[in-house]
Design an enzyme around this catalytic site. Structure first.
Site, PDB file in Angstrom:
ATOM      1  N   ASP A  50       0.830  -1.204   0.000  1.00  0.00           N
ATOM      2  CA  ASP A  50       0.000   0.000   0.000  1.00  0.00           C
ATOM      3  C   ASP A  50       0.866   1.256   0.000  1.00  0.00           C
ATOM      4  OD1 ASP A  50       0.873  -0.203   2.601  1.00  0.00           O
ATOM      5  OD2 ASP A  50      -1.114  -0.204   3.525  1.00  0.00           O
ATOM      6  N   SER A  51       2.185   1.055   0.062  1.00  0.00           N
ATOM      7  CA  SER A  51       3.139   2.154  -0.135  1.00  0.00           C
ATOM      8  C   SER A  51       2.966   2.799  -1.500  1.00  0.00           C
ATOM      9  CB  SER A  51       4.574   1.641   0.018  1.00  0.00           C
ATOM     10  OG  SER A  51       4.811   0.526  -0.832  1.00  0.00           O
ATOM     11  N   ASP A  89      -0.750  -6.221   0.019  1.00  0.00           N
ATOM     12  CA  ASP A  89      -1.117  -5.540   1.257  1.00  0.00           C
ATOM     13  C   ASP A  89      -2.632  -5.397   1.361  1.00  0.00           C
ATOM     14  OD1 ASP A  89       0.933  -4.953   3.020  1.00  0.00           O
ATOM     15  OD2 ASP A  89       1.525  -3.116   1.976  1.00  0.00           O
ATOM     16  N   LYS A 118      -1.007  -9.459   3.273  1.00  0.00           N
ATOM     17  CA  LYS A 118      -0.275  -8.965   4.446  1.00  0.00           C
ATOM     18  C   LYS A 118      -1.150  -7.985   5.213  1.00  0.00           C
ATOM     19  CE  LYS A 118       3.209  -5.923   4.149  1.00  0.00           C
ATOM     20  NZ  LYS A 118       2.758  -4.827   5.066  1.00  0.00           N
ATOM     21  N   GLU A 187       9.314  -3.928  10.643  1.00  0.00           N
ATOM     22  CA  GLU A 187       9.637  -2.604  10.101  1.00  0.00           C
ATOM     23  C   GLU A 187      10.004  -1.634  11.221  1.00  0.00           C
ATOM     24  OE1 GLU A 187       8.001   0.995   7.213  1.00  0.00           O
ATOM     25  OE2 GLU A 187       6.788  -0.820   7.439  1.00  0.00           O
TER      26      GLU A 187
END
EC number: 2.1.2.11
Length: 270
Positions: A50-51, A89, A118, A187
């Site tokens: 989703d970045s 994501d 994810k 992360e």
């Protein structure tokens, strides 16, 4: 006569889990077929993150990414990459309860060729993970700095700097492993606790900004290829000055057009 191992046609969760303590997992993001095809022979995992909401759509965070957006880009990536393990994501709000999560995860499996989904969150997501895995969905966990919680956290903050955070991170990792996640993304976690988690759990960890001791590493492709110069996180290593190279090529193209040097006779039809 020597026996040669046949090349892997499609990387599976079993392949990745077998790399634990043996060989580092190489992961990268991708959002379209072109770059997915380029990355295909070089990586084990592609994350349709989703970045993309930030690096592809130039938004300030990931929160406005939608299920439709993730499905669209996952289809594109799956069209370009055939060998890597592809993770999609689950965007913000798409797994707020078990019914919603199951509906959206099933859509990912039915409408794309993704290998797994994810989701972000710790032990509070364990029951949800069990529900999804019971339905045949491979779930990848994500703890530490969680971009979907950026507003709640008041920014992108490194985790594991104190004993309380370290204890919670380890509890989260163990709980998610027990619930059935196949891989765990760490992360923005301090190196010592990332190392401890990696040693304690049996499933592979994939780090981003969490030190070198994780079982694998992932970076956003546009970060590591030098497409952004406005901000670069400490953990990013640039392997290419991509923005500069492309701008130079466009400048040459524009110069050739202005001077009448493009197209030439060999590039024209008669």
């Amino acid at each position: 006569m020597s026996m040669q191992t046949a090349p892997i046609k499609k990387i599976t969760l079993n392949h990745l889990q077998a790399k634990k303590n043996q060989e580092k997992i190489i992961a990268i993001t991708a959002y379209d077929a072109l770059f997915a095809q380029i990355f295909d022979p070089l990586v084990d995992v592609i994350l349709v993150g989703d970045s993309l909401n930030m690096s592809f759509f130039n938004q300030n965070d990931t929160l406005s990414a939608s299920v439709e957006m993730m499905l669209y880009h996952t289809k594109a990536v799956c069209a370009g990459a055939k060998t890597p393990f592809i993770i999609t994501d689950m965007p913000f709000g798409s797994y707020k309860d078990e019914k919603t999560a199951l509906k959206n995860a099933i859509r990912v499996y039915k409408e794309t060729q993704a290998s797994a989904i994810k989701l972000e969150g710790g032990k509070e997501k364990a029951k949800l993970v069990k529900t999804l895995t019971n339905e045949g969905v491979i779930v990848v966990g994500h703890i530490g700095l969680m971009p979907q919680f950026v507003r709640l956290d008041g920014g992108y903050k490194i985790k594991g700097k104190n004993e309380e955070q370290q204890k919670k991170l380890l509890e989260d990792a163990l709980s998610l492993e027990e619930a059935g996640v196949g891989l765990l993304v760490l992360e923005g976690i301090t190196t010592p606790i990332a190392q401890k988690i990696t040693q304690k759990i049996k499933i592979p960890t994939i780090g981003i900004g969490s030190g070198k001791d994780c079982d694998g590493q992932i970076l956003v492709w546009s970060d590591m290829l030098g497409f952004f110069d406005s901000f670069k996180p400490k953990f990013v290593r640039e392997y290419l000055k991509g923005k500069e190279l492309i701008q130079n090529a466009i400048k040459q193209y524009a110069d050739d057009v202005k001077k009448g040097n493009f197209p030439n006779e060999l590039e024209s039809y008669h």
